[in-house]
Design a protein around this motif. Structure first.
Motif, short mmCIF file in Angstrom:
data_model
loop_
_atom_site.label_atom_id
_atom_site.label_comp_id
_atom_site.label_asym_id
_atom_site.label_seq_id
_atom_site.Cartn_x
_atom_site.Cartn_y
_atom_site.Cartn_z
N UNK A 229 44.10 43.09 37.67
CA UNK A 229 44.91 42.70 36.79
C UNK A 229 44.47 42.95 35.33
N UNK A 230 43.24 43.82 35.26
CA UNK A 230 42.91 44.25 34.04
C UNK A 230 42.39 45.80 34.46
N UNK A 231 42.36 46.56 33.35
CA UNK A 231 42.05 47.94 33.69
C UNK A 231 40.95 48.60 32.85
N UNK A 232 40.39 47.85 31.80
CA UNK A 232 39.55 48.51 30.96
C UNK A 232 38.20 48.41 31.36
N UNK A 233 37.56 49.34 31.83
CA UNK A 233 36.00 49.29 32.26
C UNK A 233 35.13 48.81 31.25
N UNK A 234 34.41 48.02 31.60
CA UNK A 234 33.24 47.60 30.59
C UNK A 234 32.00 47.27 31.39
N UNK A 235 31.22 48.35 31.94
CA UNK A 235 30.40 47.97 32.95
C UNK A 235 28.92 47.57 32.58
N UNK A 236 28.34 46.88 33.47
CA UNK A 236 27.06 46.61 33.54
C UNK A 236 25.94 47.53 33.36
#
Ligand SMILES: NC(=O)C1=CN([C@@H]2O[C@H](COP(=O)(O)OP(=O)(O)OC[C@H]3O[C@@H](n4cnc5c(N)ncnc54)[C@H](O)[C@@H]3O)[C@@H](O)[C@H]2O)C=CC1
Ligand SMILES: [Mg+2]
Length: 313
Positions: A229-236
């Motif tokens: 239900x969210x789509x913006x990737x902010x990866x570790x």
């Protein structure tokens, strides 16, 4: 656990051990304060409890002044007594700061059963034949989230930073103590990719033995289907090298992935085309009969009329 009957308590055992030692002309060694002939400080507070299998459980608290040699004599006398009473096992719970009692216990035949961060537990089997005591934890639990967006037919995949080969896989990680499988999947996906999601079902279970990443224990790896239900990737950046929304059909085709990821991608494609009920193990919370606690049960969907049916139709 039930308390031991009064005649069997540690206080009496220690008193008898002390008398025997004194009669033999020995002295209680003591590295703590007090007279060398005094009974071990705190020894009278040692609680021994009988469990429902006929074993004795001993918690070594407040033994700051007890000397290891004195402890060994007391334990030896106690074990002899428990053996004569037909006890099947002794469980010795030792706080980490009392670890000097581990070696004397081991010299009497005790072995490690397990250790937590602040205490270890040793056992001695007294019953007939080989020990029937259950072992401790045998597996670690890892959980991955297959986050599939039905609207775009895209699936969330990552590449591990710390692997020798950079293959696409589902984000995931190890379950925390007391954490539900679905909660681990949702948490790990968020921590590694920044994507928020909800648990839908369990898709697959892998069991692997002598896993090097599990300190030589077995590994259970669960893959859950999650709805984003969210789509913006902010990866570790510490754990992942890459992270992207990939076409499910591309993940099915690519060779740059692990066999388990490839298999689950095909399973998802099948579920997407033919209905997720074909692949989903859904979860329901049910009450535990004996403990009054609740647990999560995972299985293929059971129609409501079968949940209440009482016999063969
Ligand atoms: N086929 C697949 O697609 C794969 C499945 N798995 C499964 O995933 C589960 C574990 O997932 P992970 O992502 O590994 O766990 P995780 O997401 O909980 O991360 C483990 C973290 O611990 C760190 N770490 C591990 N060992 C370390 C060490 N000795 N010193 C310092 N840091 C250390 C890692 O760098 C990482 O940041 C297991 O069940 C495993 O079998 C793991 C890799 C691939
Ligand atoms: Mg991970």
């Amino acid at each position: 656990m039930q308390p031991l009957r009064s005649g069997s308590c540690w206080r009496a055992v220690l008193a008898r051990a002390r008398r025997a030692v004194l009669l033999a002309g020995s002295r209680w060694a003591s590295d703590g304060p007090g007279n060398a002939q005094d009974p071990p400080a705190g020894a009278g507070e040692l609680p021994g409890e009988l469990d429902r299998f006929g074993g004795v459980s001993v918690r070594l608290n407040a033994l700051d002044h007890l000397d290891p040699a004195a402890f060994k004599r007391a334990l030896q006398a106690a074990v002899q007594k428990w053996r004569s009473e037909g006890r099947v096992a002794v469980w010795l719970h030792i706080p980490i700061l009392q670890s000097r009692f581990i070696a004397p216990a081991a010299s009497l035949g005790f072995c490690f059963h397990h250790a937590e961060s602040d205490a270890s537990t040793l056992t001695l089997w007294l019953g007939e034949g080989p020990s029937r005591l259950p072992g401790y934890a045998t597996h670690q639990v890892g959980v991955a989230g297959a986050v599939f967006d039905e609207n775009t037919r895209k699936i969330l995949v990552v590449q591990d930073r710390n692997k020798l080969k950079n293959m696409w896989k589902f984000p995931g990680g190890l379950s925390e103590p007391g954490e539900d499988i679905g909660d681990t999947a949702v948490r790990e996906v968020f921590e590694e990719t920044g994507i928020k999601s909800e648990f839908r079902s369990l898709l697959s279970i892998r069991q692997q033995h002598t896993n090097p990443g599990a300190f030589g224990k077995s590994d259970m790896y669960f893959i859950c289907r999650l709805q984003p239900y969210s789509f913006t990737i902010n990866f570790c950046q510490q754990e992942c090298l890459r992270c992207e929304w990939m076409d499910l059909s591309d993940l099915v085709k690519t060779e740059n992935t692990t066999p388990i990821t490839s298999r689950v991608a095909r399973l998802l494609l099948y579920g997407y085309r033919e209905g997720f009920d074909k692949i989903d193990l859904t979860m329901e919370e049910l009450p535990a009969v004996y403990t009054g606690l609740f647990y999560k049960l995972y299985h293929k969907e059971l129609p409501d009329n079968y949940k209440t049916v009482t016999g063969m139709c």
